[in-house]
Design an enzyme around this catalytic site. Structure first.
Site: not given
Ligand code: GLY
Length: 338
Positions: A86, A199, A217, A227, A250-251
């Site tokens: 990640s 992340t 991340t 993105r 995170t998330g």
């Molecule tokens: N929180 C990491 C992402 O959305 O890329």
């Protein structure tokens, strides 16, 4: 239940104030233990990998190092761990099979920030973010410009796509559609069921009360190239104020960007909330925006200037690591929905 939760309950039960529906869940569920620190320094990092990051950060602090060096070295260990899918090397790639990394860093005493987005080929994006902060007049650099900047500072290009990550990406691609020419394998492997967001946040208050933070991340697995998530956005995936504290997310980054999540956690602490209350408040905001439910995960960790910590998530299974005078320990974050 803390006083805040009780107040919220009566406010909601009366149907006044926030305009929250009666069906919105308002009570956080908690693990058996939460982190309580008696002094400084304190490190808080998100996820199970937070333990390793904290170890490296503590090595810096225990030799008298400052919070900024500690967060960088802590995050570097996870970025360079190819088993961690990640973050950094070994991270899951975008939809074209290319690893694109996002990272941000903030230095409390300097009131400064740096970030990189969609950075390819560089194993330690948070160190490039630090250079953006310290060796340029900018805060954020992305894509080819960020890569050129990293190479100018001597970073070496590296293929960040490990065989394991490539195979997982290949399975994803092969299973995307039955209208293309990619045939899926006959059997799915265990790795084919994976988390799409990872992340790490590393937040430190050093012995002098100075605060630094990093979020780094590989972002959403199989994202559309280009993105950016919340991690490189100051105020979303990371925010701190040396007078108040720090927060990281995170998330699912899209929701954290829309709510300025980490900024809101820090501003909540400025207005007197504990780190725990501050994180829970933002989780509630995100869930409220989704009508009281959410089919995604977001997690927040926070620390204030005294070294008090907090963590909250939408759903369970979020863990965080705190290194304080009791050692380096993993805790379950509070969560609102099962
Ligand atoms: N929180 C990491 C992402 O959305 O890329």
């Amino acid at each position: 239940m803390g006083d805040l939760s009780r107040r919220d309950f009566f406010k909601n039960a009366a149907g006044v104030g926030l305009g929250i529906s009666f069906f919105e869940p308002i009570f956080f569920k908690r693990g058996a233990a939460t982190a309580v620190s008696a002094g400084l320094p304190v490190i808080i990092s998100s996820g199970g990998h937070g333990i390793k990051a904290n170890e490296a950060a503590w090595q810096i602090l225990s030799k008298g190092g400052n919070s900024l060096d500690a967060v960088e070295k802590g995050a570097n260990v996870i970025e360079s761990d190819q088993e961690d899918m990640s973050v950094g090397l070994g991270g899951l790639p975008n939809e074209e099979g290319e690893v694109e990394l996002d990272a941000s860093i903030m230095s409390g005493p300097d009131r400064n920030a740096g970030a990189v987005g969609a950075l390819k080929y560089i194993e330690n994006p948070c160190s490039v973010a630090r250079l953006v902060m310290e060796r340029s007049d900018h805060v954020m650099m992305v894509g080819k410009g960020a890569l050129r900047f990293a190479l100018a500072h001597g970073f070496k290009k590296k293929d960040l796509l490990t065989d394991k990550a490539r195979e997982i990406w290949l399975r994803w691609k092969e299973n995307l559609s039955d209208k293309d020419d990619w045939f899926p394998p006959k059997e799915l492997k265990e790795e084919d069921v994976f988390q799409t967001y990872g992340t790490i946040n590393v937040l430190v208050v050093d012995v002098n009360g100075n605060i630094s933070g990093i979020t780094t991340t590989s972002g959403l697995a199989f994202k559309i190239p280009g993105r950016l998530g919340d991690s490189p956005i100051i105020g979303a995936g990371l925010y701190l104020d040396n007078d108040v504290g720090a927060a990281g997310a995170t998330g699912r980054g899209e929701e954290v960007i829309k709510t300025c999540g980490s900024f809101m956690v820090v501003e909540n602490m400025r207005r007197g909330m504990s780190p725990q209350e501050a994180c829970e408040d933002v989780v509630k905001r995100i869930i409220k925006w989704h009508g009281g439910k959410a089919d995604f995960q977001d997690n927040f960790v926070a620390i204030n200037k005294k070294g008090e910590t907090g963590a909250a998530s939408i759903h369970k299974r979020f863990r965080y690591a705190v290194y304080n005078e009791k050692g380096n320990n993993l805790y379950d974050g509070a969560y609102l929905l099962d």
